[in-house]
Design a protein around this motif. Structure first.
Motif, PDB file in Angstrom:
ATOM      1  N   ARG A  66      21.928  30.584  45.859  1.00 41.85           N
ATOM      2  CA  ARG A  66      22.834  31.416  46.689  1.00 41.85           C
ATOM      3  C   ARG A  66      24.292  31.032  46.449  1.00 41.85           C
ATOM      4  O   ARG A  66      25.177  31.894  46.404  1.00 41.85           O
ATOM      5  N   ILE A  67      24.525  29.730  46.324  1.00 46.86           N
ATOM      6  CA  ILE A  67      25.897  29.250  46.057  1.00 46.86           C
ATOM      7  C   ILE A  67      26.410  29.867  44.748  1.00 46.86           C
ATOM      8  O   ILE A  67      27.518  30.415  44.669  1.00 46.86           O
ATOM      9  N   ILE A  68      25.569  29.784  43.734  1.00 48.19           N
ATOM     10  CA  ILE A  68      25.963  30.284  42.410  1.00 48.19           C
ATOM     11  C   ILE A  68      26.167  31.799  42.440  1.00 48.19           C
ATOM     12  O   ILE A  68      27.073  32.323  41.773  1.00 48.19           O
ATOM     13  N   GLU A  69      25.370  32.477  43.255  1.00 51.42           N
ATOM     14  CA  GLU A  69      25.544  33.935  43.374  1.00 51.42           C
ATOM     15  C   GLU A  69      26.957  34.273  43.849  1.00 51.42           C
ATOM     16  O   GLU A  69      27.534  35.268  43.429  1.00 51.42           O
ATOM     17  N   HIS A  70      27.518  33.459  44.753  1.00 56.69           N
ATOM     18  CA  HIS A  70      28.892  33.722  45.220  1.00 56.69           C
ATOM     19  C   HIS A  70      29.886  33.557  44.068  1.00 56.69           C
ATOM     20  O   HIS A  70      30.819  34.350  43.930  1.00 56.69           O
ATOM     21  N   ILE A  71      29.695  32.503  43.263  1.00 61.32           N
ATOM     22  CA  ILE A  71      30.617  32.277  42.127  1.00 61.32           C
ATOM     23  C   ILE A  71      30.500  33.447  41.153  1.00 61.32           C
ATOM     24  O   ILE A  71      31.505  33.994  40.684  1.00 61.32           O
ATOM     25  N   ARG A  72      29.269  33.855  40.886  1.00 61.17           N
ATOM     26  CA  ARG A  72      29.062  34.983  39.954  1.00 61.17           C
ATOM     27  C   ARG A  72      29.701  36.261  40.521  1.00 61.17           C
ATOM     28  O   ARG A  72      30.423  36.971  39.819  1.00 61.17           O
ATOM     29  N   ARG A  73      29.420  36.539  41.795  1.00 68.93           N
ATOM     30  CA  ARG A  73      29.903  37.793  42.399  1.00 68.93           C
ATOM     31  C   ARG A  73      31.427  37.864  42.339  1.00 68.93           C
ATOM     32  O   ARG A  73      32.006  38.890  41.956  1.00 68.93           O
ATOM     33  N   ILE A  74      32.090  36.767  42.703  1.00 70.82           N
ATOM     34  CA  ILE A  74      33.564  36.788  42.715  1.00 70.82           C
ATOM     35  C   ILE A  74      34.091  36.957  41.284  1.00 70.82           C
ATOM     36  O   ILE A  74      35.017  37.737  41.028  1.00 70.82           O
ATOM     37  N   SER A  75      33.501  36.242  40.339  1.00 74.30           N
ATOM     38  CA  SER A  75      33.966  36.343  38.942  1.00 74.30           C
ATOM     39  C   SER A  75      33.781  37.762  38.408  1.00 74.30           C
ATOM     40  O   SER A  75      34.590  38.232  37.608  1.00 74.30           O
ATOM     41  N   ILE A  76      32.714  38.411  38.834  1.00 76.68           N
ATOM     42  CA  ILE A  76      32.438  39.767  38.321  1.00 76.68           C
ATOM     43  C   ILE A  76      33.267  40.803  39.091  1.00 76.68           C
ATOM     44  O   ILE A  76      34.039  41.567  38.519  1.00 76.68           O
ATOM     45  N   ASP A  77      33.136  40.786  40.438  1.00 81.89           N
ATOM     46  CA  ASP A  77      33.771  41.846  41.239  1.00 81.89           C
ATOM     47  C   ASP A  77      35.297  41.733  41.223  1.00 81.89           C
ATOM     48  O   ASP A  77      35.994  42.727  41.383  1.00 81.89           O
ATOM     49  N   GLN A  78      35.822  40.521  41.086  1.00 76.68           N
ATOM     50  CA  GLN A  78      37.282  40.343  41.172  1.00 76.68           C
ATOM     51  C   GLN A  78      37.880  40.027  39.805  1.00 76.68           C
ATOM     52  O   GLN A  78      38.964  39.446  39.708  1.00 76.68           O
ATOM     53  N   CYS A  79      37.144  40.398  38.730  1.00 77.47           N
ATOM     54  CA  CYS A  79      37.603  40.024  37.374  1.00 77.47           C
ATOM     55  C   CYS A  79      38.941  40.669  37.031  1.00 77.47           C
ATOM     56  O   CYS A  79      39.766  40.054  36.347  1.00 77.47           O
ATOM     57  N   GLN A  96      42.889  42.569  28.682  1.00 73.34           N
ATOM     58  CA  GLN A  96      41.540  43.129  28.683  1.00 73.34           C
ATOM     59  C   GLN A  96      40.490  42.022  28.484  1.00 73.34           C
ATOM     60  O   GLN A  96      39.432  42.023  29.106  1.00 73.34           O
ATOM     61  N   HIS A  97      40.838  41.050  27.654  1.00 69.86           N
ATOM     62  CA  HIS A  97      39.870  39.984  27.344  1.00 69.86           C
ATOM     63  C   HIS A  97      39.840  38.905  28.423  1.00 69.86           C
ATOM     64  O   HIS A  97      38.816  38.282  28.670  1.00 69.86           O
ATOM     65  N   LYS A  98      40.980  38.684  29.087  1.00 68.89           N
ATOM     66  CA  LYS A  98      40.984  37.763  30.234  1.00 68.89           C
ATOM     67  C   LYS A  98      39.988  38.282  31.285  1.00 68.89           C
ATOM     68  O   LYS A  98      39.252  37.517  31.894  1.00 68.89           O
ATOM     69  N   ILE A  99      40.045  39.599  31.494  1.00 63.50           N
ATOM     70  CA  ILE A  99      39.175  40.233  32.496  1.00 63.50           C
ATOM     71  C   ILE A  99      37.711  40.131  32.059  1.00 63.50           C
ATOM     72  O   ILE A  99      36.842  39.717  32.824  1.00 63.50           O
ATOM     73  N   GLU A 100      37.486  40.495  30.788  1.00 69.69           N
ATOM     74  CA  GLU A 100      36.113  40.469  30.253  1.00 69.69           C
ATOM     75  C   GLU A 100      35.493  39.079  30.291  1.00 69.69           C
ATOM     76  O   GLU A 100      34.311  38.918  30.597  1.00 69.69           O
ATOM     77  N   LYS A 101      36.300  38.053  29.969  1.00 67.76           N
ATOM     78  CA  LYS A 101      35.760  36.679  29.918  1.00 67.76           C
ATOM     79  C   LYS A 101      35.244  36.259  31.293  1.00 67.76           C
ATOM     80  O   LYS A 101      34.173  35.664  31.410  1.00 67.76           O
ATOM     81  N   LEU A 102      36.014  36.572  32.328  1.00 62.65           N
ATOM     82  CA  LEU A 102      35.573  36.198  33.683  1.00 62.65           C
ATOM     83  C   LEU A 102      34.263  36.888  34.037  1.00 62.65           C
ATOM     84  O   LEU A 102      33.337  36.269  34.584  1.00 62.65           O
ATOM     85  N   LYS A 103      34.192  38.181  33.701  1.00 64.24           N
ATOM     86  CA  LYS A 103      33.000  38.958  34.024  1.00 64.24           C
ATOM     87  C   LYS A 103      31.798  38.399  33.258  1.00 64.24           C
ATOM     88  O   LYS A 103      30.724  38.180  33.831  1.00 64.24           O
ATOM     89  N   THR A 104      31.996  38.126  31.976  1.00 60.72           N
ATOM     90  CA  THR A 104      30.880  37.643  31.146  1.00 60.72           C
ATOM     91  C   THR A 104      30.400  36.270  31.612  1.00 60.72           C
ATOM     92  O   THR A 104      29.193  36.015  31.692  1.00 60.72           O
TER      93      THR A 104
END
Ligand code: NAD
Length: 478
Positions: A66-79, A96-104
């Motif tokens: 669950r903890i990791i899900e928060h890190i993933r969600r923020i990195s993806i949704d707020q990329c 564009q790549h700064k954004i993509e790297k966070l999402k990936t």
């Protein structure tokens, strides 16, 4: 990934407004709970990370998920917002790549699913080997991917049950602090655990050294260039070191030149060549050299002539150190800048949509041995594949990081793989295929090279514990 350009522009405006002022980060509230991981004092950060570790140790694996899900969600949704902040602060690479790297990194960093245990079962019962956390891990992150590295490290390390004390690169400290604050706040609100990820908001070499030396820091994980790699390996505690690279590419006479050109541009131009795995110099067998240069033209890269390369080299490569220590390095004014900025320095006008420059040099041009991190690639003629591999080997300096070949001859691939002895060896793809993007495998932005752990996973950050049951619990046989 496609991101709406208007959305990016509006986020840029908001972020520029918010990041104004002198860039200092608002002081954290007193006490550890509610600080959301932000500290100026190393001792306080380590104490908070230790307390968080003790509390995390009482939680379940499901809580870690669950903890990791928060890190993933923020990195993806707020990329878009966080990637824009990173671009505005560091001023290197491409938005564009700064954004993509966070999402990936949010989507694909290995988490709890990578944990496993091993069992020995025999006449004398069972031995179970489990992978336990170390405790708070001292973590150093680079300016080239400030928050993405933190995202990947946090997912890996927390999956394994550890906590973090991070000394970010000063050039990317503000976005690092903002990301860490958001991660901790979301985790705290959901699970009541704060400070799993602690960060020094005003990082210096002294705070890095204090983290290295702190008795409650059980393990170090350092991602950066030669200086910090050497510093970490001098410490008396174990360090996982993701050090520098200078990835060479070999193109032999059996390669498909158009495919090779597309792959080279994709890897070398990504985030203006800031990736440690990115193609940095190319050695092409003489008989296909001209065909390869023509393929680079066709694929949309712009070729510089000898005079233009000289002009660029004079300004983009500089030297540091004295006497025997003197050596060439990339100039900070050009690292991670757009191809258009490099072209201007070379005295050439180029269209705005060009991602990469290239040109013919000899092996002695400083762009070959220097880890330039710029979208200009030197192409060097080789007599044959053995000569190309020999030059590739010299240019990599024994970092054992990444090497790439474009070939349809398995003997040549094998020969190069053996000689280079690198952690990643990519055949017929862009460099990122070696991290599972366009190839098989998984991603990590901390590729432990001199210390040998390879691209990190949660298991990299664990210690083995063995539990032995004598003569019982084996339910097979007699
Ligand atoms: P850098 O070496 O300048 O800085 C990296 C980090 O180390 C920063 O936080 C910096 O403040 C710190 N640091 C530097 N010298 C130090 C010292 N003597 N003691 C303690 N801390 C010190 O590198 P950078 O420009 O931020 O990043 C680019 C470099 O990192 C390149 O060489 C690249 O290849 C490498 N890198 C490697 C990997 C990998 O996975 N192997 C990943 C990303 C970047």
């Amino acid at each position: 990934m496609q991101v709406d350009e208007t959305l990016i522009r509006s986020v840029v405006e908001q972020v520029v407004t918010r990041l104004g002022g002198n860039g200092t980060i608002a002081p954290a509230p007193a006490g550890n709970q509610g600080r959301f991981g932000l500290f100026t004092c190393v001792n306080e950060a380590v104490a908070a990370a230790r307390e968080a570790f003790d509390r995390l140790s009482e939680r379940t694996l499901d809580d870690r998920r669950r903890i990791i899900e928060h890190i993933r969600r923020i990195s993806i949704d707020q990329c878009v917002e966080l990637g824009t902040m990173e671009m505005e602060e560091t001023k290197i690479g491409r938005l564009q790549h700064k954004i993509e790297k966070l999402k990936t990194l949010g989507e694909r960093s290995p988490g709890v699913e990578f944990l496993r245990s091993e069992v020995f079962s025999g006449d004398h019962g069972l031995a179970v080997i489990e992978h336990a956390p170390f405790g708070p891990i001292g973590t150093i992150t680079p300016v080239t991917h400030s928050l993405p590295t933190i995202t990947g490290n946090a997912v890996n390390m927390i999956a394994a049950g550890n906590t973090l004390v991070i000394n970010p690169h000063p050039g990317g400290r503000r976005v690092a602090a903002e990301g860490v604050r958001r991660f901790n706040e979301a985790i705290y609100r959901d699970l009541g655990l704060d400070n799993l990820i602690c960060l020094i908001t005003e990082p210096t070499l002294e705070t890095a050294e204090a983290i290295f030396k702190h008795p409650d820091i059980a393990l170090l994980c350092v991602t950066g260039g030669p200086g910090v790699a050497r510093a970490a390996m001098r410490q008396s505690k174990r360090a996982i070191v993701a050090g520098p690279g200078n990835p060479p590419v070999v193109v032999d006479e059996t390669a498909d030149p158009d495919r090779a050109a597309r792959c080279i541009i994709q890897g070398a131009a990504y985030d203006n060549n800031l990736l440690c795995i990115a193609e940095k110099q190319v050695f092409v067998v003489e008989s296909v050299f001209d065909a390869m240069m023509a393929a680079m033209d066709r694929a949309g890269s712009v070729r510089l002539n000898a005079r233009e390369i000289d002009a660029l080299t004079k300004v983009a490569i500089t030297s540091v150190g004295q006497g025997q220590q003197k050596h060439d390095v990339a100039s900070g004014d050009f690292v991670g800048k757009d191809a258009a900025v490099l072209a201007q320095a070379a005295g050439k006008g180029i269209p705005g949509n060009v991602d990469l420059l290239f040109g013919e040099t000899d092996e002695s041009n400083p762009f070959v041995p220097v880890e330039q991190m710029m979208p200009f690639l030197p192409f060097v003629r080789a007599r044959d594949v053995d000569h190309a591999i020999e030059m590739a080997y010299r240019s990599e300096h024994g970092f054992r990081h990444t090497a790439i070949i474009h070939s349809n001859n398995v003997r040549n691939m094998t020969k190069m793989g053996k000689k280079m002895d690198t952690t990643l060896f990519v055949k017929n793809g862009a460099s990122m295929a070696g991290l599972g993007v366009g190839g098989e495998g998984y991603i990590s932005f901390s590729i432990a090279t001199p210390t040998g752990e390879g691209p990190t996973t949660p298991l990299t950050f664990t210690r083995e514990r063995r539990c032995t049951m004598v003569d019982d619990l084996r339910i097979l046989g007699r």
